[in-house]
Structure formats: structure tokens, C-alpha cells
Write an enzyme that holds these catalytic residues in place. Structure first.
Site, PDB file in Angstrom:
ATOM      1  CE1 TYR A 109      -3.743   2.245   0.591  1.00  0.00           C
ATOM      2  CE2 TYR A 109      -3.150   2.553   2.732  1.00  0.00           C
ATOM      3  CZ  TYR A 109      -3.803   2.959   1.701  1.00  0.00           C
ATOM      4  OH  TYR A 109      -4.950   3.872   1.764  1.00  0.00           O
ATOM      5  CE  LYS A 114      -6.915   2.975  -0.037  1.00  0.00           C
ATOM      6  NZ  LYS A 114      -8.031   4.129   0.192  1.00  0.00           N
TER       7      LYS A 114
END
Length: 626
Positions: free
Chosen positions: A146, A217
Site C-alpha cells: 500500500y 487497497k
């Protein structure tokens, strides 16, 4: 009295959450098992031989037992040593550690990209092991899968692409999307993260390469929220790009046309939404990194009809609210003093306006939710964009920013004017909080930080929340060196704590959206709520704010460690489920229908959430012919 009672009601809600963190959960002897997951029953598969080894959903690699190897016709296709889950993790970690030693003295970019490549290869061949590694090392590897590394991955995605992951809908697919969704092999999808690549982090228009952010995500939805990885879907909507470098790049994987705009653009997004909700009526769609021009419009267009939310607007706002409420506590003030805080906001894009709207609503709620309360809350914000302080004298003010434009008479009394610089605004306003959502690295210059020394707060808060790291408005070293140790610091990207000497440490909080969006998604899924309401988002933010103990707050800690993300997500999801029930939005999840859901008390809701969080374990596989 109305204002006082509203203040007390909100305060008591937050205090109740704080007490729940301290009180031990009471286990009732008559408690029921609320799980609706499959448990440890054998899993039926319709593949054998090399097909099963090439399927990342079912492949166990060297962990296949000999009986499974016989059943699935893979004896002889693997080395003979049957390894345990723990041994597989140890082998993988040894590879990564060797890479770390080799790259320690080299440039940072090849180092993090090499780690990402190794993790991605594991993801491609064995999803269960991948998520086990990620969950057990979440603090170390969340920044790899991420932000901030995912930003670098997106920039280089066309060159890194090896194997497709997710779905791609484009302007060329108009009229075909309703049939295209059936090309995805999963009959059930719980979570979609979709982007159009127009504003990836603070990096701008990356076109089709933005799918990397959707993949990252969803990795966190699996690791933090326990969403089943077979039921997640990253999506890229390619409507072209206005990035001239990509348009000229012969290796670019997306449409090499300029972006659609206006009604043509809306028609593409409308068709996509209709298609995915036709096939998967109960799916939740998270919009990610859409440019400000469309982010608010699409949110308002869909939020009352579909189960969707925008993390850049609503997730960022919720995390910021939790941090702001924590800052009130850290300044030694009661929570109901939040409406008195003076806040200077740098940045008026989708994230900045989302935070402003949420903070204004929270303040107004504390003050009684009247028209006067909303006006009073508005007066606590000073918004500065690239042109300076936004006032009513500004021509062509963005409609979303207009409610926060300062009145001319107000700012004249403060010695300010339209277009005043950030340093001038900070110097004259003397804010309690300086909030950065500008995507402009280094914006909090020495002059700005020096101006913050004049804050009327005994412990001013600095929130450089822009991502990735290079876009942070300042570093913790800069903030602590100029302002001293008596500040609250929270950034969007991860930074290490600062050694202040004399045994003192400047704590660097990370205001990371991953504290909220997995719980919002999981809570919405398990409640079966028809929409994601403002109340559910507020409940999530308040739960996060209450998660931190008084002892931690006094040390300047206003956000928890990412190492606790699984527990944080469980609590946030439970708060969202509870709010959905109270708002009569909950329709239930699988065997737990709405009537049964309403019978659960808080402890049982928490148990229900925990029992429905997927964990990476190898099931026994049994072959069955189609």
C-alpha cells in the site's frame, strides 16, 4: 439547554466507547455461535494436476499432504518434502531478508520495488501464504503493498505488468459491460475497489496504471478486515489519460486517448455501476483516487442508491476527525471543546473538502445541529489553496469550497486579506491545528512552522496528511526541531519517531486511512446496510478516537500502531454494524437476517464480526468432476 444536552450526549457516547476499551468482555454461558463462514470443512475443487498448482486461490505449494497429492494427481510435481505453513513463511522471509542485506547500502527505490516484486510473485502463485505473510508482518509490509510504495508501483506499472489481476472496463466497452461482468469467475463478490486513475495519491493522472492502488487497497481489506480474497475485485475504468508522457509511451497498456469528459464520462461510470450491481446486488464499491472534479459528483450521484463510498473523501475525513478528537484530549481539554478549536487547512481538493465537511458536521452536532450551530462551526476553519486564503472576494470559487470562504469583514479584523499566504494565516489566526491535505511536499516551510509557535494552544497539532511520503507537507524532524517536543504530530505516510535527546521521543502518529476503510467495508457487509450513511461513518471515526487510552494520549499518541489493525478493524466494523441497526438500515448477512441481527447486544455484535473475518489457513482439498 439543547446545546448542552447534545454536547453531553456526544460526550457520553465517546466516554462509553473509552470505558468499553478498559472493561473486559463478559462471556455469557448462553452465547451463541454467530459465524456464517464455512469453517474447516473440506473444499471441493474441480481442478487437478498442474491446473491446481497454477491456481493461486487453491495452491498450497509444498504444503500439500501426500494424500492430497494423490487425490489431486500432483505427486511427483512437487519436491517430496511436505512443509508446514510455518516453514513456508520462514523460507519466504529468509528470501526477503537476504534482499534487505544486499540492498542496505543501495538506492531505496530498487529496494522497495524488489520487495514488492517478490511479494507480488507470491501473490500470483499462493494467495493463502501471501496473506498469512502479510498479516503476520503487517507493520513491515503494509507500506510495501500500500502507500507509499504502491505509488511507485503505479508509476511503473506498465513495465511491471506480468499477469492480469482484476477487471478493466474502458470507453471502448460501452454497451458491453453488462455482459463483461460475467467474465469474472467468482459468483460472489463482496468488495470492489474502483479507480479511473485520474488522481493516484498525489501523483496525478496515471491512467490505467492506477489499478495498482485498487489492488493494494483490497490486500488490506483481506489482511485487516478478513474479507475473503476470492470475493474481492480490483477494477480499473479506463476513460483515457491526459498525461502526455503516457500518451506518447509505446509501452503504455491503456487507451492512448485523452480523457472523456462531461456526459460521456458519466455514461461510462453509470453503465459500470449498473452492471456490477446487477450481477452482485450486495457488493460494496469503494471509489478510489478520482480527481476532485468528479469525486464529489459521483459520490452524491450514487450514495443514496448503491452500497458505495469514497475513501478519499469519507475515509480520510473519518481518520482526520478521529485524530482531531484525539488532539483535543492530548491538549488536556474535554471532548466537547472540539467546536472551539481553530483549524487552518492547507488544500481544497476532494480530501481537504471531505475533512472540512466532516469536521463541520461533527462540531455542529456537538452544538445542537441547528443553523446557528453550522454557522458557528464554519467560523472555526481557514482554508488556504494554491492561490492563498479563500474568501468571499475570490472569483470562481469551487462550489464545494464556497461554504468555507471567509467573510471579508472577519479577515480584515484579523489583519488578513484574500489570497493571504499560509504563513500569514497561521501567524494571525494562531490555530490549534494545522492540517495539510495539499499534496504539496514541503509546504509547511520553516516560516510556516515558526508562525505556529504563536498558537494559542499549549500543544498545537500538525497533520501533514498528504501521500506519498514525498508529498508530505513536512517531516517530523522539521516539526519537532522548530516547535519543540510539546506538539502533536500525525502524518499520512509512515515516519519513524524522532529522538529529541535527554531520553525524550517525538511520537510520529500515522493518520492512515487503513484504520477506517476496512472496518467501514466489513461493517457495511455484515450489517447488510442498504447504503453507507453519515452516521455509520461517524460511528467508525468515534470508535477509532476512543480506541486510544488516556495514558497513550498524554504521550502524544492519537492513532494506534498498525500492528493492531486486525483488532481495530473488528471494533470499527462492530460500531458500523451497531449504527446501521440503530438507523434501521441493516438487512442482515447470509444466515443472520435483520431480525436476528437486531437481537444482538454489543458483545454479541463484536463476536459476530470476529467470527466472519476470514483467516488464511489451508483447507483440505477434495476433487470432484464438473
Amino acid at each position: 439547554m439543547a446545546i448542552f444536552s447534545n454536547q453531553m450526549r456526544l460526550s457520553s457516547t465517546l466516554l462509553k466507547r473509552l470505558h468499553q476499551r478498559v472493561a473486559a468482555a463478559v462471556n455469557s454461558s448462553s452465547s451463541r455461535n454467530f459465524t456464517t463462514t464455512e469453517g474447516h470443512r473440506p473444499t471441493i475443487v474441480h481442478k487437478r494436476s498442474l491446473d491446481i498448482l497454477h491456481d493461486p486461490w487453491f495452491n498450497k505449494g509444498t504444503a500439500f499432504s501426500f494424500t492430497e497429492r494423490d487425490r489431486l494427481h500432483i505427486r511427483g510435481l512437487l519436491p517430496p518434502n511436505v512443509m508446514s505453513f510455518e516453514q513456508q513463511i520462514a523460507r519466504f522471509m529468509a528470501d526477503l531478508k537476504r534482499l534487505e542485506v544486499q540492498a542496505r547500502d543501495g538506492p531505496s527505490d530498487p529496494y522497495v520495488l524488489a520487495k514488492w516484486r517478490i511479494l507480488n510473485r507470491l501473490h500470483d502463485r499462493n494467495e493463502t501464504l501471501y496473506y498469512k505473510v502479510l498479516m503476520e508482518n503487517i507493520e513491515e509490509y503494509a507500506p510495501i503493498v500500500y502507500t507509499p510504495t504502491v505509488g511507485l508501483v503505479c508509476q511503473k506499472y506498465s513495465g511491471l505488468f506480468r499477469r492480469p489481476r482484476g477487471m478493466y472496463f474502458s470507453a471502448e466497452d460501452r454497451g458491453e459491460m453488462m455482459s463483461m461482468v460475467y467474465n469474472w469467475p467468482a459468483d460472489q463478490v463482496d468488495m470492489i475497489v474502483v479507480t479511473d486513475g485520474s488522481r493516484i495519491l498525489g501523483l496525478g493522472d496515471l491512467g490505467i496504471q492506477g489499478i495498482g492502488i485498487a489492488i493494494g487497497k483490497l490486500d488490506l481489506y483481506v489482511a485487516a478486515a478478513g474479507i475473503n480474497p476470492q470475493r474481492v475485485l480490483p477494477v480499473m475504468i479506463d476513460v483515457g489519460t491526459d498525461n502526455e508522457n503516457l500518451l506518447k509511451d509505446p509501452l503504455y497498456l491503456g487507451l492512448q486517448d485523452h480523457r472523456l469528459d462531461g456526459e460521456e464520462y458519466i455514461e461510462v461510470i453509470d453503465e459500470f455501476m449498473e452492471a456490477v450491481f446487477t450481477r452482485w446486488p450486495h457488493v460494496i464499491v469503494q471509489f478510489e483516487d478520482f480527481q476532485s472534479k468528479w469525486a464529489f459528483k459521483l459520490l452524491q450521484r450514487y450514495r443514496n442508491n448503491y452500497r458505495m463510498f469514497n475513501d478519499d473523501i469519507q475515509g480520510t475525513a473519518g481518520v482526520a476527525i478521529a485524530g482531531l478528537l484525539g488532539a483535543v484530549r492530548a491538549q488536556g481539554r474535554p471532548m466537547i471543546d472540539f467546536p472551539k478549536m481553530k483549524i487552518v487547512v492547507a488544500g481544497a481538493g476532494s480530501a481537504g473538502i471531505g475533512v472540512l465537511n466532516a469536521a463541520r458536521k461533527t462540531m455542529a452536532r456537538m452544538l445542537g445541529n441547528t443553523e446557528i450551530a453550522f454557522e458557528s462551526a464554519r467560523s472555526q476553519f481557514w482554508v488556504v489553496d494554491a492561490k492563498g486564503l479563500i474568501t468571499e472576494a475570490r472569483e470562481n470559487v469551487d462550489p464545494d469550497a464556497r461554504p468555507f470562504a471567509r467573510k471579508i469583514k472577519e479577515i480584515e479584523r484579523q489583519g488578513l486579506s484574500e489570497g493571504a499566504t499560509l504563513a500569514e494565516v497561521v501567524r494571525e489566526v494562531k490555530p490549534d491545528v494545522l492540517l495539510g491535505l495539499s499534496a504539496c511536499g514541503g509546504l509547511f516551510s520553516k516560516e510556516v512552522l515558526e508562525a505556529l509557535k504563536h498558537s494559542t494552544s499549549t500543544r498545537p497539532a500538525i497533520f501533514p496528511m498528504s501521500n506519498p511520503t514525498r508529498n508530505a507537507e513536512c517531516t517530523p524532524e522539521e516539526a519537532f526541531s522548530i516547535l519543540g517536543e510539546n506538539i502533536i504530530f500525525a502524518s499520512g505516510s509512515p515516519f519513524k519517531d524522532v529522538d529529541l535527546g535527554n531520553g525524550h521521543v517525538g511520537h510520529c502518529n500515522q493518520a492512515n486511512n487503513m484504520f477506517l476503510f476496512p472496518g467501514i467495508g466489513l461493517g457495511t457487509l455484515l450489517s447488510g446496510s442498504r447504503i453507507v450513511s453519515d452516521g455509520m461513518l461517524q460511528a467508525a471515526a468515534e470508535c477509532l478516537a476512543a480506541y486510544i487510552t488516556e495514558e497513550e494520549v498524554l504521550k502524544g499518541i492519537i492513532y494506534p500502531s498498525i500492528s493492531r489493525i486486525r483488532d481495530i478493524t473488528k471494533e470499527v466494523a462492530a460500531a458500523v454494524v451497531k449504527e446501521a441497526i440503530e438507523e434501521d438500515l441493516a438487512e442482515g448477512y447470509r444466515e443472520m437476517d435483520s431480525r436476528e441481527l437486531r437481537k444482538l447486544d454489543e458483545a454479541q455484535i463484536s463476536e459476530f464480526v470476529e467470527n466472519n473475518m476470514w483467516s488464511p489457513d489451508y483447507p483440505t482439498l477434495v476433487y470432484k468432476k464438473d
